[in-house]
Write a protein that holds these residues in place. Structure first.
Motif, PDB file in Angstrom:
ATOM      1  N   VAL A   1       0.874  -1.056  -0.005  1.00  0.00           N
ATOM      2  CA  VAL A   1       0.126  -0.074  -0.029  1.00  0.00           C
ATOM      3  C   VAL A   1       1.028   1.302  -0.060  1.00  0.00           C
ATOM      4  O   VAL A   1       1.966   1.298   0.387  1.00  0.00           O
ATOM      5  N   ALA A   2       0.202   2.432  -0.394  1.00  0.00           N
ATOM      6  CA  ALA A   2       0.735   3.630  -0.574  1.00  0.00           C
ATOM      7  C   ALA A   2      -0.025   4.715   0.066  1.00  0.00           C
ATOM      8  O   ALA A   2      -1.293   4.736  -0.125  1.00  0.00           O
TER       9      ALA A   2
ATOM     10  N   LEU B   1       1.100  12.767  10.255  1.00  0.00           N
ATOM     11  CA  LEU B   1       1.682  11.609   9.588  1.00  0.00           C
ATOM     12  C   LEU B   1       1.791  10.344  10.509  1.00  0.00           C
ATOM     13  O   LEU B   1       1.528   9.255   9.971  1.00  0.00           O
ATOM     14  N   GLU B   2       2.119  10.591  11.588  1.00  0.00           N
ATOM     15  CA  GLU B   2       1.925   9.498  12.646  1.00  0.00           C
ATOM     16  C   GLU B   2       0.645   8.896  12.637  1.00  0.00           C
ATOM     17  O   GLU B   2       0.667   7.542  12.735  1.00  0.00           O
TER      18      GLU B   2
ATOM     19  N   HIS C   1       5.558  -4.541   0.499  1.00  0.00           N
ATOM     20  CA  HIS C   1       5.969  -3.158   0.206  1.00  0.00           C
ATOM     21  C   HIS C   1       4.959  -1.908   1.001  1.00  0.00           C
ATOM     22  O   HIS C   1       3.804  -2.191   0.865  1.00  0.00           O
ATOM     23  N   VAL C   2       5.596  -1.054   1.303  1.00  0.00           N
ATOM     24  CA  VAL C   2       4.926   0.169   1.808  1.00  0.00           C
ATOM     25  C   VAL C   2       5.443   1.588   1.508  1.00  0.00           C
ATOM     26  O   VAL C   2       6.649   1.671   1.779  1.00  0.00           O
ATOM     27  N   ASP C   3       4.603   2.466   0.619  1.00  0.00           N
ATOM     28  CA  ASP C   3       5.170   3.603   0.176  1.00  0.00           C
ATOM     29  C   ASP C   3       4.608   4.770   1.078  1.00  0.00           C
ATOM     30  O   ASP C   3       3.548   4.872   1.355  1.00  0.00           O
ATOM     31  N   LEU C   4       5.575   5.405   2.038  1.00  0.00           N
ATOM     32  CA  LEU C   4       5.036   6.489   2.699  1.00  0.00           C
ATOM     33  C   LEU C   4       4.788   7.834   2.379  1.00  0.00           C
ATOM     34  O   LEU C   4       4.642   8.915   2.937  1.00  0.00           O
TER      35      LEU C   4
ATOM     36  N   THR D   1       9.182   2.684   0.975  1.00  0.00           N
ATOM     37  CA  THR D   1       9.590   3.744  -0.128  1.00  0.00           C
ATOM     38  C   THR D   1       9.272   4.982   0.620  1.00  0.00           C
ATOM     39  O   THR D   1       8.323   5.119   1.105  1.00  0.00           O
ATOM     40  N   PHE D   2      10.110   6.109   0.241  1.00  0.00           N
ATOM     41  CA  PHE D   2       9.730   7.564   0.887  1.00  0.00           C
ATOM     42  C   PHE D   2       9.854   8.200  -0.722  1.00  0.00           C
ATOM     43  O   PHE D   2      10.536   8.140  -1.806  1.00  0.00           O
TER      44      PHE D   2
END
Ligand code: LLP
Length: 428
Positions: free
Chosen positions: A205-206, A219-220, A242-245, A281-282
């Motif tokens: 997820v992203a 954000l937290e 995978h997680v895109d933040l 991922t950032f």
């Protein structure tokens, strides 16, 4: 990452970019001109990477994908590519730029709420690392196109966590009423539906809740919701790897502003994601490029005000730097050779609307006609948002490296733009 952390400073009374006096750039390239510092870009890239050094489930650590929209200049992208950054792109044009700068396709993430079929095809043809799918409908289309090519495409589902990022309404993206992502309450069913499709490997997820965030708390909160979703998806039998933040970390626009540092952000992320066991991922943009650039401009003239302060009319305008007109944004404004005298002024451009105002009632260095000045923190969402309104053409860009500099984008004058226009024969 404020003034203390960039490489624009006064030496013998003259503002320099690294070792280059700004008057030299004005003389050789003209004004207005964007000036970027390679050393600052590299420092910001390093600081951001180091802030995340505790994260990641493999030796490589997280993927840092620069949000190309913040500064798509090829030379800027090249500097970041050499730092090991990948790219977050939101259009075919940005994808082409990332590739042209030598970003490896596997480090490119394709975000964006309205990717066209042609753009999906381009990403597939180039073999990019990940698509962030923004809807059920997009997921089906992407899966079909990938299956038709006989490949399986890597994707994450962008989720809208319904969190107020407490930033300007025009750059908030994670509230339920914003157009981005799939609502959290439908995330599980959408994930299950798309994960079952041939051609699509939905692996995570992203999110991205907004930009210029001055507070880590939203954000937290959002990351907490994502952590819960990851656990729920796994409980339902899905593999989530995978997680895109996203991006969003803000920068100080005013001397004295204090914002969370990349280290604060990294610590929060480490805490929030500690037990996720995913590759992160950032997508930082502004925090990397914002304070690495200034817009150098010349005072055209100073005009007496009506019942207010004088107007300092500069040769840059809202078409070159849109942020003040668009968001009421503050950019520090400083003389290149300050005399020590101060004044209070309205700082305006030459464009024929009152919206072309950079600052109202601003206390600033005293300036007279012909003086040079800069708008600071213009390295992100500056040149890239330029237009040619009032037929002013597109501003030039310069990259400084120590005591040398190069023009990394030519000025495109009004004539060149006119050359792309035609008067049809039948108009005589
Ligand atoms: N990822 C996604 C999916 C985004 O939409 C954005 C920014 C970013 C990453 C990078 O966010 P950053 O780290 O730069 O905050 N033109 C506006 C900013 C718009 C930002 C849009 N999305 C401005 O001048 O303030």
């Amino acid at each position: 990452m404020g003034a203390a952390m960039d490489h624009f400073s006064l030496r013998d009374g003259v503002l320099h970019a690294e070792d280059v006096p700004l008057p030299r750039i004005a003389r050789e390239v003209g004004t207005p001109v964007y000036v970027y510092s390679r050393a600052t870009l590299e420092r910001h890239a390093r600081v951001f990477r180091e802030a995340l050094s505790e994260l990641g489930t493999d030796e490589e650590g997280p993927l840092i994908a620069f949000a190309v929209k913040a500064n798509p200049n090829l030379a800027v992208l090249k500097v970041l590519q050499r730092q090991g950054f990948g790219a977050d792109v939101v259009s075919g044009g940005e994808l082409r730029r990332a590739l042209a700068a030598g970003m490896p396709p596997e480090k490119i993430v394709f975000s964006g709420v309205g990717k066209t079929r042609a753009e999906l095809e381009l990403g597939l043809a180039e073999g990019i690392g990940q698509f962030n799918v923004e809807s059920r409908e997009e997921g089906h289309e992407l899966a079909e196109l990938a299956a038709a090519r006989g490949i399986e495409v890597q994707a994450c589902l962008r989720v809208n966590p319904d969190v107020d990022a407490k930033t300007h309404a025009k750059i908030s993206t994670g509230k339920a009423e914003n157009k981005f992502g799939v609502p959290l309450m439908r995330a599980q069913e959408t994930f299950a539906e798309l994960a079952a499709l041939d051609g699509l490997n939905l692996r995570g997820v992203a999110i991205h809740i907004g930009s210029q965030l001055a507070d880590l708390e939203p954000l937290e909160t959002a990351f907490g919701k994502i952590g819960k979703l990851v656990a729920d998806l796994r409980a339902a039998g899905h593999a989530v790897t995978h997680v895109d933040l996203g991006g969003g970390l803000g920068v100080p626009y005013r001397k004295g502003d204090t914002l969370p540092s990349p280290a604060d952000y990294g610590a929060m992320v480490a805490h929030a994601t500690g037990d996720w066991d995913v590759k992160l991922t950032f997508e930082p943009g502004r925090v990397i490029a914002g304070n690495a650039g200034v817009l150098l401009t010349r005072v055209v003239r100073v005009k007496r005000g009506g019942n207010g302060p004088p107007f300092v009319i500069v040769d840059a305008a809202m078409n070159d730097l849109a942020r003040p007109a668009l968001y009421g944004a503050w950019h520090d404004f400083e003389a290149v050779e300050p005399s020590g005298e101060r004044m209070t002024a309205n700082i305006v451009g030459p464009i024929c609307e009152t919206g072309d105002t950079f600052a109202t009632d601003r206390e600033c260095d005293a300036l007279v006609s012909g003086d040079l000045a800069v708008f600071r923190t213009a390295g992100a969402y500056g040149a890239t948002m330029a237009s040619s309104y009032n037929s002013r053409g597109f501003v030039a860009e310069v990259l400084v490296d120590g005591d040398r500099f190069a023009v990394v984008a030519d000025r495109i004058d009004a004539g060149a733009i006119m050359d792309a226009e035609r008067v049809p024969e039948w108009l005589g």
